[in-house]
Structures are given as C-alpha cells and as structure tokens.
Design a protein around this motif. Sequence first.
Motif, PDB file in Angstrom:
ATOM      1  N   ALA A 139      18.118  11.330  14.856  1.00 31.77           N
ATOM      2  CA  ALA A 139      18.057  10.113  15.660  1.00 31.77           C
ATOM      3  C   ALA A 139      17.998   8.859  14.795  1.00 31.77           C
ATOM      4  O   ALA A 139      18.603   7.829  15.129  1.00 31.77           O
ATOM      5  CB  ALA A 139      16.837  10.173  16.586  1.00 31.77           C
ATOM      6  N   ASN A 140      17.296   8.933  13.659  1.00 31.49           N
ATOM      7  CA  ASN A 140      17.064   7.739  12.844  1.00 31.49           C
ATOM      8  C   ASN A 140      18.090   7.519  11.734  1.00 31.49           C
ATOM      9  O   ASN A 140      18.276   6.378  11.286  1.00 31.49           O
ATOM     10  CB  ASN A 140      15.664   7.818  12.219  1.00 31.49           C
ATOM     11  N   TRP A 141      18.758   8.593  11.295  1.00 29.16           N
ATOM     12  CA  TRP A 141      19.605   8.463  10.111  1.00 29.16           C
ATOM     13  C   TRP A 141      21.014   9.036  10.252  1.00 29.16           C
ATOM     14  O   TRP A 141      21.938   8.543   9.602  1.00 29.16           O
ATOM     15  CB  TRP A 141      18.917   9.144   8.916  1.00 29.16           C
ATOM     16  N   ALA A 142      21.207  10.034  11.090  1.00 30.03           N
ATOM     17  CA  ALA A 142      22.499  10.739  11.087  1.00 30.03           C
ATOM     18  C   ALA A 142      23.461  10.293  12.173  1.00 30.03           C
ATOM     19  O   ALA A 142      24.676  10.430  12.015  1.00 30.03           O
ATOM     20  CB  ALA A 142      22.264  12.252  11.200  1.00 30.03           C
ATOM     21  N   TYR A 143      22.956   9.786  13.298  1.00 27.56           N
ATOM     22  CA  TYR A 143      23.816   9.567  14.449  1.00 27.56           C
ATOM     23  C   TYR A 143      24.304   8.135  14.632  1.00 27.56           C
ATOM     24  O   TYR A 143      25.201   7.886  15.423  1.00 27.56           O
ATOM     25  CB  TYR A 143      23.096   9.983  15.736  1.00 27.56           C
ATOM     26  N   GLY A 144      23.731   7.193  13.934  1.00 29.77           N
ATOM     27  CA  GLY A 144      24.042   5.794  14.217  1.00 29.77           C
ATOM     28  C   GLY A 144      25.370   5.306  13.694  1.00 29.77           C
ATOM     29  O   GLY A 144      25.821   4.215  14.045  1.00 29.77           O
ATOM     30  N   GLY A 145      26.022   6.087  12.822  1.00 32.97           N
ATOM     31  CA  GLY A 145      27.285   5.657  12.250  1.00 32.97           C
ATOM     32  C   GLY A 145      27.142   4.678  11.113  1.00 32.97           C
ATOM     33  O   GLY A 145      28.138   4.121  10.629  1.00 32.97           O
ATOM     34  N   GLU A 146      25.916   4.445  10.660  1.00 27.74           N
ATOM     35  CA  GLU A 146      25.684   3.483   9.584  1.00 27.74           C
ATOM     36  C   GLU A 146      26.118   4.033   8.223  1.00 27.74           C
ATOM     37  O   GLU A 146      26.493   3.274   7.334  1.00 27.74           O
ATOM     38  CB  GLU A 146      24.202   3.118   9.542  1.00 27.74           C
ATOM     39  N   TYR A 147      26.096   5.364   8.100  1.00 25.71           N
ATOM     40  CA  TYR A 147      26.416   5.987   6.811  1.00 25.71           C
ATOM     41  C   TYR A 147      27.659   6.850   6.952  1.00 25.71           C
ATOM     42  O   TYR A 147      27.854   7.529   7.964  1.00 25.71           O
ATOM     43  CB  TYR A 147      25.220   6.817   6.331  1.00 25.71           C
ATOM     44  N   SER A 148      28.478   6.826   5.923  1.00 30.40           N
ATOM     45  CA  SER A 148      29.762   7.516   5.992  1.00 30.40           C
ATOM     46  C   SER A 148      29.645   9.012   5.786  1.00 30.40           C
ATOM     47  O   SER A 148      30.581   9.754   6.091  1.00 30.40           O
ATOM     48  CB  SER A 148      30.720   6.936   4.946  1.00 30.40           C
ATOM     49  N   SER A 149      28.529   9.474   5.263  1.00 29.03           N
ATOM     50  CA  SER A 149      28.346  10.902   5.015  1.00 29.03           C
ATOM     51  C   SER A 149      26.883  11.253   5.146  1.00 29.03           C
ATOM     52  O   SER A 149      26.002  10.382   5.094  1.00 29.03           O
ATOM     53  CB  SER A 149      28.847  11.285   3.619  1.00 29.03           C
ATOM     54  N   LEU A 150      26.623  12.538   5.303  1.00 29.38           N
ATOM     55  CA  LEU A 150      25.239  12.983   5.360  1.00 29.38           C
ATOM     56  C   LEU A 150      24.541  12.715   4.037  1.00 29.38           C
ATOM     57  O   LEU A 150      23.363  12.337   4.020  1.00 29.38           O
ATOM     58  CB  LEU A 150      25.174  14.478   5.690  1.00 29.38           C
ATOM     59  N   SER A 151      25.247  12.885   2.928  1.00 27.96           N
ATOM     60  CA  SER A 151      24.647  12.618   1.617  1.00 27.96           C
ATOM     61  C   SER A 151      24.136  11.183   1.530  1.00 27.96           C
ATOM     62  O   SER A 151      23.044  10.928   1.021  1.00 27.96           O
ATOM     63  CB  SER A 151      25.662  12.882   0.506  1.00 27.96           C
ATOM     64  N   ASP A 152      24.936  10.241   2.037  1.00 28.66           N
ATOM     65  CA  ASP A 152      24.510   8.842   2.028  1.00 28.66           C
ATOM     66  C   ASP A 152      23.292   8.638   2.928  1.00 28.66           C
ATOM     67  O   ASP A 152      22.385   7.864   2.593  1.00 28.66           O
ATOM     68  CB  ASP A 152      25.653   7.943   2.504  1.00 28.66           C
ATOM     69  N   ALA A 153      23.272   9.310   4.062  1.00 29.57           N
ATOM     70  CA  ALA A 153      22.143   9.176   4.982  1.00 29.57           C
ATOM     71  C   ALA A 153      20.869   9.720   4.358  1.00 29.57           C
ATOM     72  O   ALA A 153      19.804   9.107   4.463  1.00 29.57           O
ATOM     73  CB  ALA A 153      22.445   9.892   6.295  1.00 29.57           C
ATOM     74  N   VAL A 154      20.973  10.874   3.704  1.00 33.59           N
ATOM     75  CA  VAL A 154      19.795  11.459   3.067  1.00 33.59           C
ATOM     76  C   VAL A 154      19.312  10.572   1.925  1.00 33.59           C
ATOM     77  O   VAL A 154      18.103  10.335   1.762  1.00 33.59           O
ATOM     78  CB  VAL A 154      20.096  12.880   2.551  1.00 33.59           C
ATOM     79  N   ALA A 155      20.239  10.042   1.137  1.00 35.35           N
ATOM     80  CA  ALA A 155      19.866   9.153   0.034  1.00 35.35           C
ATOM     81  C   ALA A 155      19.170   7.900   0.552  1.00 35.35           C
ATOM     82  O   ALA A 155      18.175   7.430  -0.026  1.00 35.35           O
ATOM     83  CB  ALA A 155      21.105   8.786  -0.780  1.00 35.35           C
ATOM     84  N   ALA A 156      19.673   7.347   1.652  1.00 36.72           N
ATOM     85  CA  ALA A 156      19.055   6.161   2.234  1.00 36.72           C
ATOM     86  C   ALA A 156      17.663   6.475   2.767  1.00 36.72           C
ATOM     87  O   ALA A 156      16.731   5.676   2.626  1.00 36.72           O
ATOM     88  CB  ALA A 156      19.933   5.613   3.354  1.00 36.72           C
ATOM     89  N   PHE A 157      17.523   7.631   3.354  1.00 37.47           N
ATOM     90  CA  PHE A 157      16.218   8.066   3.852  1.00 37.47           C
ATOM     91  C   PHE A 157      15.215   8.178   2.704  1.00 37.47           C
ATOM     92  O   PHE A 157      14.082   7.689   2.812  1.00 37.47           O
ATOM     93  CB  PHE A 157      16.369   9.413   4.555  1.00 37.47           C
ATOM     94  N   VAL A 158      15.628   8.810   1.613  1.00 39.11           N
ATOM     95  CA  VAL A 158      14.742   8.975   0.462  1.00 39.11           C
ATOM     96  C   VAL A 158      14.328   7.612  -0.092  1.00 39.11           C
ATOM     97  O   VAL A 158      13.154   7.366  -0.389  1.00 39.11           O
ATOM     98  CB  VAL A 158      15.421   9.827  -0.620  1.00 39.11           C
ATOM     99  N   GLU A 159      15.277   6.707  -0.214  1.00 35.30           N
ATOM    100  CA  GLU A 159      14.979   5.382  -0.746  1.00 35.30           C
ATOM    101  C   GLU A 159      14.031   4.617   0.175  1.00 35.30           C
ATOM    102  O   GLU A 159      13.102   3.933  -0.288  1.00 35.30           O
ATOM    103  CB  GLU A 159      16.275   4.594  -0.932  1.00 35.30           C
ATOM    104  N   ALA A 160      14.238   4.744   1.472  1.00 35.95           N
ATOM    105  CA  ALA A 160      13.423   4.002   2.428  1.00 35.95           C
ATOM    106  C   ALA A 160      11.985   4.508   2.471  1.00 35.95           C
ATOM    107  O   ALA A 160      11.051   3.726   2.665  1.00 35.95           O
ATOM    108  CB  ALA A 160      14.044   4.091   3.822  1.00 35.95           C
TER     109      ALA A 160
END
Length: 220
Positions: A139-160
């Motif tokens: 809900a917070n990282w994978a579905y919004g379309g903000e990131y082009s790949s799951l890898s980018d979403a996971v990296a953004a999550f870790v950084e945040a």
Amino acid sequence: MISHTGSLFNDGPVRRVVETALRVQRSRGALDLGDELRRFVRTMCAADSSRWLVPVASVAALLDHTADLLRSKGPGFFPRTFAERLDEARDGVPGDDCLRTLAGLLRAVDQEPEAGYADLPLADWEVAARFPELVGFGANWAYGGEYSSLSDAVAAFVEAEHPFCSETFPRLVADAQAVLVAFPEPAALSANVTRWIPWVSHDALREVIRTIDGHMRTGH
C-alpha cells in the motif's frame, strides 16, 4: 453502571469470532462457518506467542461467559456496536445460543488437525492478520506508481526508514521469510498470498530480504 470493559467485546477474540459469524451470514452461502472458524483457529495458532497468550479454549470460555452475561443482563449491558454485530450475526437465533454454538464449534475445530493450505487456502482477512507488513509495504511503496521497479521501491523504503531500522525492518523480513518457507511452490504462493497481495512473488520477497540484509550489514 456498566461494570465490564467495553474493549473485551469491541476488540479482541470475542469480536473476531462474532465478526466471523457475521461475515458468513453476509456472504449468503458463499462462505462456510466451519471453514471460517478453521481459518480463525489456524490464525490464532500461527505463532507460539499467540497460543501462549490466548489459547483457543480461553476464547471458547469467553464466548460462554458472554452468553451467560447476555442471558442474565440483556443486550443493554454490552457496548452498542457489539450488540449490533451479534444481532445481525445470530440470524434469528437467541444471542446466547448463538454464542454458545460458536464456542462449541471452536472447541471442536481445536481438536482437529490444523487446516492445510491446499485444502483451505488463506482468506484475505487471514493474510492481513498473518502478514501485515507485506500488506503495508504494498500500500505504501509498491502500488502508487512512484517507482519504476520493485528494487527502487525497496531502496526508497530502506532510505526512508533509516536510522530507525530496528523498528521496521525485522517485521517485514520476517513476513517475507515466513511466506517463502510456507509457500515454496509458485502455485501455492499464488493461491494463498499473491491473489491478495499482488506485488508478492518469490523473487520480490527475496529482493526485500537481500536489500534489507545488505543495509543492516553495511549501514549499522
């Protein structure tokens, strides 16, 4: 003056069992009460801590006690929301009889072998209860379309989440690892988890674990 604690009935296992009966009632035959209670017991017994804190026998006893209170005190003794749920779930049966029936069914299910996933796949509510971090990540990282790949979403999550990693990362990794262990075959994963959490795949879960593990080794 009401002498009980309302949360005993408006939250926790008594509410969950009544909601289970209500969900079956509203399904108009699509759901089976026995199967839903098997899912309920399976969820309760999924962790040693939950079995230790609230055994199924204790939940059944709470339902019997609630039935006794309902018969002796009447519906006005209970929080309004609980009384409304029970009134709909009982489907014309006296409320205390409904609660005692549910208690008896729970005791019977508790004596059976645990329901297997092949015969009784995880329901949506069961997945939400068992793997809340995977649901939340989607809900917070994978579905919004903000990131082009799951890898980018996971990296953004870790950084945040850094530097509060110990508060969030272990739970997500635990959910990911639990799903990998429980459903090693693609068909089982799809039938039980991916149908409810679309971003989940074996590769996606391994990506989450690998990225978080790498961060914890190098960033802490």
